[in-house]
Design a protein around this motif. Sequence first.
Motif, PDB file in Angstrom:
ATOM      1  N   ARG A  82     -15.562  -2.103  16.539  1.00  0.00           N
ATOM      2  CA  ARG A  82     -16.719  -1.774  15.704  1.00  0.00           C
ATOM      3  C   ARG A  82     -17.825  -2.785  15.998  1.00  0.00           C
ATOM      4  NH1 ARG A  82     -12.574  -3.842  13.429  1.00  0.00           N
ATOM      5  NH2 ARG A  82     -12.658  -5.710  12.174  1.00  0.00           N
TER       6      ARG A  82
ATOM      7  N   THR B 253     -13.873  10.063  26.220  1.00  0.00           N
ATOM      8  CA  THR B 253     -12.626   9.523  26.745  1.00  0.00           C
ATOM      9  C   THR B 253     -12.374  10.172  28.097  1.00  0.00           C
ATOM     10  OG1 THR B 253     -11.192  11.192  25.739  1.00  0.00           O
ATOM     11  CG2 THR B 253     -11.638   9.214  24.441  1.00  0.00           C
TER      12      THR B 253
ATOM     13  N   ARG C 167      -9.199   1.960  17.881  1.00  0.00           N
ATOM     14  CA  ARG C 167      -9.509   2.252  16.472  1.00  0.00           C
ATOM     15  C   ARG C 167     -10.086   1.032  15.739  1.00  0.00           C
ATOM     16  NH1 ARG C 167      -5.449   6.194  17.029  1.00  0.00           N
ATOM     17  NH2 ARG C 167      -3.665   4.833  16.805  1.00  0.00           N
ATOM     18  N   THR C 168      -9.854  -0.173  16.263  1.00  0.00           N
ATOM     19  CA  THR C 168     -10.358  -1.375  15.587  1.00  0.00           C
ATOM     20  C   THR C 168     -11.737  -1.812  16.078  1.00  0.00           C
ATOM     21  OG1 THR C 168      -9.441  -3.047  17.114  1.00  0.00           O
ATOM     22  CG2 THR C 168      -7.971  -2.210  15.376  1.00  0.00           C
TER      23      THR C 168
ATOM     24  N   GLN D 147      -4.674   2.840  22.028  1.00  0.00           N
ATOM     25  CA  GLN D 147      -5.281   3.693  21.010  1.00  0.00           C
ATOM     26  C   GLN D 147      -5.462   2.930  19.695  1.00  0.00           C
ATOM     27  OE1 GLN D 147      -2.438   6.901  21.338  1.00  0.00           O
ATOM     28  NE2 GLN D 147      -3.774   8.053  22.724  1.00  0.00           N
ATOM     29  N   ASP D 148      -4.472   2.109  19.340  1.00  0.00           N
ATOM     30  CA  ASP D 148      -4.598   1.274  18.138  1.00  0.00           C
ATOM     31  C   ASP D 148      -5.765   0.297  18.299  1.00  0.00           C
ATOM     32  OD1 ASP D 148      -2.414   2.551  17.018  1.00  0.00           O
ATOM     33  OD2 ASP D 148      -1.010   0.914  17.460  1.00  0.00           O
TER      34      ASP D 148
END
Length: 165
Positions: free
Chosen positions: A158, A95, A155-156, A151-152
């Motif tokens: 993939r 980051t 996290r998703t 940030q949310d």
Amino acid sequence: MASTLPVPIEFELPEGWHAAPPDEVGAPGAAFIALYPQADAGFTANITIDGEYRPDAATLPQIAHESVERLRQADAIVEVTASREIGSTDAPGLTQTLAIAAVVSGVPHDLVQSQVYLSLLDATDPHRRAVIRLVLTSTAAQHHEVLDDFQDFVRTVRPDSGAAS
């Protein structure tokens, strides 16, 4: 022309954000862009996704530094305010937060960019490495308002397990 990602990914946009065609909103190098519904001082916060295969041995910090240099070449004043490696040996990431003074559409802006770099190895050929870059760009004044959404979103993200190879 909008780019494509070297590996398929899936993600969920935060509530209120909407996708836009990269070419139409001035982000031709992006594979994907999402816009925040409320502009600040004429600048619309955005999330972009891009990526490329990296057959070289460049580390994620080196790749992140390349990004800073590209911004500087575009006549922006850039300061790295934070940088840290994340993830694991199998799924490394980095980051980086940048403070940017830039002219956008003829108007000077103080911007903040939160960048996340994800390194993904090809399951069938571990020598093939893709690096995906997720970037939130907003005005400095609006950054605190949109950072949680970013940030949310991160996290998703993939690998797309349903994509055909």
